[in-house]
Structures are given as C-alpha cells and as structure tokens.
Motif scaffolding. Sequence first.
Motif, PDB file in Angstrom:
ATOM      1  N   ALA A 116     -13.085  -8.710 -13.081  1.00 53.61           N
ATOM      2  CA  ALA A 116     -11.757  -9.263 -12.815  1.00 53.61           C
ATOM      3  C   ALA A 116     -11.085  -8.538 -11.663  1.00 53.61           C
ATOM      4  N   ALA A 117     -10.599  -9.322 -10.685  1.00 48.72           N
ATOM      5  CA  ALA A 117      -9.878  -8.750  -9.543  1.00 48.72           C
ATOM      6  C   ALA A 117      -8.372  -8.823  -9.707  1.00 48.72           C
ATOM      7  N   ASP A 118      -7.871  -9.340 -10.836  1.00 49.95           N
ATOM      8  CA  ASP A 118      -6.434  -9.382 -11.060  1.00 49.95           C
ATOM      9  C   ASP A 118      -5.938  -7.991 -11.452  1.00 49.95           C
ATOM     10  N   PRO A 119      -4.634  -7.762 -11.503  1.00 50.86           N
ATOM     11  CA  PRO A 119      -4.111  -6.404 -11.729  1.00 50.86           C
ATOM     12  C   PRO A 119      -4.620  -5.727 -12.992  1.00 50.86           C
ATOM     13  N   SER A 120      -4.883  -6.472 -14.060  1.00 52.78           N
ATOM     14  CA  SER A 120      -5.314  -5.846 -15.311  1.00 52.78           C
ATOM     15  C   SER A 120      -6.816  -5.639 -15.390  1.00 52.78           C
ATOM     16  N   GLY A 121      -7.562  -6.137 -14.411  1.00 55.13           N
ATOM     17  CA  GLY A 121      -9.012  -5.981 -14.433  1.00 55.13           C
ATOM     18  C   GLY A 121      -9.456  -4.622 -13.926  1.00 55.13           C
ATOM     19  N   SER A 122     -10.788  -4.433 -13.906  1.00 48.66           N
ATOM     20  CA  SER A 122     -11.370  -3.148 -13.479  1.00 48.66           C
ATOM     21  C   SER A 122     -12.462  -3.343 -12.428  1.00 48.66           C
ATOM     22  N   ARG A 123     -12.338  -4.406 -11.647  1.00 44.68           N
ATOM     23  CA  ARG A 123     -13.363  -4.668 -10.649  1.00 44.68           C
ATOM     24  C   ARG A 123     -13.384  -3.601  -9.566  1.00 44.68           C
ATOM     25  N   ALA A 124     -12.231  -3.081  -9.187  1.00 42.44           N
ATOM     26  CA  ALA A 124     -12.185  -2.059  -8.135  1.00 42.44           C
ATOM     27  C   ALA A 124     -12.929  -0.804  -8.566  1.00 42.44           C
ATOM     28  N   LEU A 125     -12.723  -0.381  -9.804  1.00 43.88           N
ATOM     29  CA  LEU A 125     -13.430   0.809 -10.293  1.00 43.88           C
ATOM     30  C   LEU A 125     -14.929   0.561 -10.350  1.00 43.88           C
ATOM     31  N   ALA A 126     -15.337  -0.612 -10.789  1.00 44.40           N
ATOM     32  CA  ALA A 126     -16.764  -0.920 -10.848  1.00 44.40           C
ATOM     33  C   ALA A 126     -17.398  -0.895  -9.460  1.00 44.40           C
ATOM     34  N   GLU A 127     -16.683  -1.426  -8.452  1.00 45.86           N
ATOM     35  CA  GLU A 127     -17.230  -1.419  -7.104  1.00 45.86           C
ATOM     36  C   GLU A 127     -17.320   0.007  -6.552  1.00 45.86           C
ATOM     37  N   LEU A 128     -16.332   0.842  -6.842  1.00 52.63           N
ATOM     38  CA  LEU A 128     -16.391   2.241  -6.383  1.00 52.63           C
ATOM     39  C   LEU A 128     -17.570   2.979  -7.011  1.00 52.63           C
ATOM     40  N   ALA A 187      -8.074   7.217  -9.907  1.00 55.82           N
ATOM     41  CA  ALA A 187      -9.439   6.898  -9.457  1.00 55.82           C
ATOM     42  C   ALA A 187     -10.363   8.089  -9.633  1.00 55.82           C
ATOM     43  N   SER A 188      -9.895   9.283  -9.310  1.00 59.40           N
ATOM     44  CA  SER A 188     -10.733  10.483  -9.439  1.00 59.40           C
ATOM     45  C   SER A 188     -11.132  10.719 -10.888  1.00 59.40           C
ATOM     46  N   LEU A 189     -10.145  10.652 -11.804  1.00 54.88           N
ATOM     47  CA  LEU A 189     -10.458  10.903 -13.209  1.00 54.88           C
ATOM     48  C   LEU A 189     -11.394   9.845 -13.768  1.00 54.88           C
ATOM     49  N   SER A 190     -11.145   8.589 -13.463  1.00 50.68           N
ATOM     50  CA  SER A 190     -11.971   7.504 -14.007  1.00 50.68           C
ATOM     51  C   SER A 190     -13.393   7.583 -13.481  1.00 50.68           C
ATOM     52  N   MET A 191     -13.544   7.817 -12.174  1.00 51.46           N
ATOM     53  CA  MET A 191     -14.891   7.872 -11.605  1.00 51.46           C
ATOM     54  C   MET A 191     -15.673   9.067 -12.128  1.00 51.46           C
ATOM     55  N   GLN A 192     -15.020  10.188 -12.347  1.00 53.82           N
ATOM     56  CA  GLN A 192     -15.733  11.358 -12.856  1.00 53.82           C
ATOM     57  C   GLN A 192     -16.183  11.177 -14.301  1.00 53.82           C
ATOM     58  N   GLY A 217      -5.636   2.254 -20.980  1.00 50.57           N
ATOM     59  CA  GLY A 217      -6.589   1.859 -19.939  1.00 50.57           C
ATOM     60  C   GLY A 217      -5.999   1.836 -18.554  1.00 50.57           C
ATOM     61  N   ASN A 218      -4.770   2.373 -18.368  1.00 48.08           N
ATOM     62  CA  ASN A 218      -4.122   2.320 -17.060  1.00 48.08           C
ATOM     63  C   ASN A 218      -4.950   2.974 -15.950  1.00 48.08           C
ATOM     64  N   PRO A 219      -5.560   4.146 -16.156  1.00 47.83           N
ATOM     65  CA  PRO A 219      -6.312   4.749 -15.051  1.00 47.83           C
ATOM     66  C   PRO A 219      -7.494   3.913 -14.574  1.00 47.83           C
ATOM     67  N   LEU A 220      -7.945   2.941 -15.371  1.00 53.70           N
ATOM     68  CA  LEU A 220      -9.098   2.125 -15.016  1.00 53.70           C
ATOM     69  C   LEU A 220      -8.712   0.778 -14.407  1.00 53.70           C
ATOM     70  N   ARG A 221      -7.442   0.410 -14.466  1.00 52.20           N
ATOM     71  CA  ARG A 221      -7.021  -0.921 -14.010  1.00 52.20           C
ATOM     72  C   ARG A 221      -6.841  -0.960 -12.496  1.00 52.20           C
ATOM     73  N   ASN A 222      -6.992  -2.159 -11.945  1.00 46.37           N
ATOM     74  CA  ASN A 222      -6.888  -2.340 -10.497  1.00 46.37           C
ATOM     75  C   ASN A 222      -5.505  -1.950  -9.968  1.00 46.37           C
ATOM     76  N   ARG A 223      -4.448  -2.303 -10.697  1.00 45.70           N
ATOM     77  CA  ARG A 223      -3.108  -2.068 -10.184  1.00 45.70           C
ATOM     78  C   ARG A 223      -2.742  -0.583 -10.144  1.00 45.70           C
ATOM     79  N   ASP A 224      -3.400   0.247 -10.960  1.00 48.97           N
ATOM     80  CA  ASP A 224      -3.057   1.675 -11.027  1.00 48.97           C
ATOM     81  C   ASP A 224      -4.129   2.585 -10.455  1.00 48.97           C
ATOM     82  N   LEU A 225      -5.234   2.019 -10.007  1.00 50.68           N
ATOM     83  CA  LEU A 225      -6.360   2.860  -9.627  1.00 50.68           C
ATOM     84  C   LEU A 225      -6.043   3.740  -8.429  1.00 50.68           C
ATOM     85  N   ASP A 226      -5.207   3.233  -7.489  1.00 46.82           N
ATOM     86  CA  ASP A 226      -4.920   4.008  -6.281  1.00 46.82           C
ATOM     87  C   ASP A 226      -3.697   4.904  -6.433  1.00 46.82           C
TER      88      ASP A 226
END
Length: 413
Positions: free
Chosen positions: A77-89, A242-247, A228-237
């Motif tokens: 999902a690329a909408d604000p509540s999705g996690s596509r950005a984290l998955a792509e990173l 982003a650092s905590l979720s990716m680690q 789940g805020n640290p993993l969502r698209n709207r809050d990832l940046d």
Amino acid sequence: MSTAPPSAAASADTDEPIAPPTDRPAARRTTSVSPDGAAIWRAVRMPLLLAALVLIVVAGTVLITGGRERGDLDPRAADPSGSRALAELLRRQGIDVTLVTDTTALLTAVEQTPDTTTVVVPFPERLTDAQLGAVGVLRPARTVLIAPESAALEAFGVDASDSGTVSTGVLQPRCTLPEAERAGSVNLGGRGYISNAQGAVRCYPQEGQPTLAVVPRESGDVVLFGTGNPLRNRDLDEQGNASLSMQLLGGHPTVLWYLPSNAEDGGQEGLLHLLPAGWRFGILQFGIAVVLFALYRARRLGPVVTEPLPVVVRATETAEGRARLYRRGRTAGHAAEELRAAARARIAARLGVPSAAAPTALADAAAARTGRPAADIHDLLYGAVPIGDDGLIALADRLDLLEEHVKTGEPQP
C-alpha cells in the motif's frame, strides 16, 4: 335520350354503395402498437448514458488508484497508512520482503529457513484463534508484533504482559538497545509492555510504560511495537522512524510479512469482499444511479382520475348476479341479513331514527308509524333466518310492504 351505365343501374337496383374509382391502390394503414426503433432508442438512451458514465468513472478510479493496494501496514500500500516505503527501502538493502497471505505458506517458508527469517505480524489480535495457534508456535530468528494484546502475547509464548494503552508522541529511547540508540527519538506509544524476562530490553517509555520491547525466547526473539506509526508511509521520514524500523526488521536476509486474506480459513467472506475497493465503490455508484433513475422515471401519484366504464351494467343485473352467488353458496342467512340491513337503513332514514339506535327504538318508531305491533316489526327486521328460497322471497315481500307503509304512513292491516 341518354342511359345510365350498367354499373350505375345495377347499383340502383341493389341499393349497394358504389366504391369511388381510384387509379392506385389505397394506402395500407397499420394498426400495430409495437414500438419502433426510434421509440426503443428514446426509452433506453438515458439508462445507456448513465451506465456509460458509471463505467467511465469506475475505469478512471481504477486507473488513478491502480497499483496502490489499500491496507493498514500493508507492504503493497502506497497510501499514508501503508508500509510500501519501508518495504522498498528494505529491498534496496538486499533484503527479500515477501507478503504472505496464507498461513500454510507461512509455516512452510519459516520451516525452510528459520534462522534467517523475520516474521512481521501487524495487529495479531485480528487473527482468528486457528491462525494464532498456527503462527504462535513458529520460532523464526525474529518475530515482530505490532500492537499485540495479552491474548496474542500468550499465543506467541512471549514472557511479557500488556499494560494498556498510552498516548502516542515523539519519545526518547531511554534504554541500551543499540538499534534504539542509533535511531534516537521516534514516534511511538500506543500500548505499553512489561517484561521481567532475562535479557529483555524495554525502550521508549510513555507514562511510565515501555512502548518498545525486545523479549528473548528459547529460539529467536520477539520485538513488540506499541504502535505501527514508525512503519507507516506518512511517518517513516519523521524523527528516527525509518532507522529504527529498518534495523529491527532488516536484521535478517528474509522478511515474511504476514497479512492473511479475508477468505482464508473457511472462505467466510463473500465474492464482494474479494473485489478491489475501487470496484466496490463503482458498484455502489452504479446502484445509486439506478435508484435515482428509477425515481426519476417512476410514475407520479396524483389525484384520482375518474374514467367512464367501458360497459354500463344495470342495477338489476348486478342484484341478480349477487343473488345467484348467494344461492350457489347456500348463504340464505347472509342474503336475508343484507335485505334486512338495507331495509333498516331506509326505514331509519325515513323515520329520523339514528342508525346507531337500538333495535327496539327502530321497531317502536315503525310501529307508531304503521300501527302494527312493535314485536312483529322487530321480528321482521331482526328475526330468525328464513328457510329455503321461498322463505327468503317471502321475507323480501314483507320488507317491501313494510317500507311502503312506512313511506305512506298508512296503517298496516
């Protein structure tokens, strides 16, 4: 002396009308009432226009939203509540992120590579008991649970307890977890967790309750996110999300993101739930358009319009027909009551007696008018059922005679 043509003479002798001479056959008249092509087009052009408009809107919605599958914490999902950005990173870091929607497929994948796999389970309380029981026994290298409650913690065998909900906000690590120290402040909160397990690390306290915990198990460890805020698209940046979720999610080469489908475990969801959201929205629009068109084309309810009857039926024929029905149904009692009720109504109107008056009042008034005993009149108007057709005819004659004397005021012999 001129003579008439033979045809004229023949016509005169036979008195038959003479058809006017014509040089061409008369035009054929049509009596068909079937609609022609133009009438059919006028009737269907508006529904076709509305259907085409709905299809255009649905197609446009699908094209605009194509490739963006909606879903909270959905890696597609690329909408604000999705996690596509984290998955792509994570994929850019060489980590294989796979969405798993089938419980059996998840069990098979974890069993093949348990030591190099991270399993992410968003909102485990939404899983069924069967899904919790099957997934809870898995022991991958790391299990990440998003906002789990007490039942989910017990099912996954985590030595921790849910301390309830807390507010969300920008929180500091306040722990020795390397990943948290490198990430710094993040958007956390949601739920707090208490764990006294040996080696457990508790971070990002809010209102005195840690909202991130890493709890070891006999094989692998479990990461508890309060939200789940640290993993969502709207809050990832924002902050160090982003650092905590990716680690925490990218510590192993494989990430299995578990989002079971609605139709799993018995297929309880219908076909409508399997359609994409855009199509469901289009079907809803089409239904609304059909209802509005039906209301637009519906016949309006106006005042009652009287129309002349195609055939005038005499009152005597109606009476005879009803009498035959009574006779066929052997309902002499009903026929007698009809005769008496009509006679009582006419006599009461003639004498000025209210229609709701007692039977004795009507009988007394008729007796005073005709000079006949009130008991006889009461028996005639309210008496027993006559026997047979002869008795019914006699009753009708006696009622007519009583009405006649009431009308004229003459004493009855």
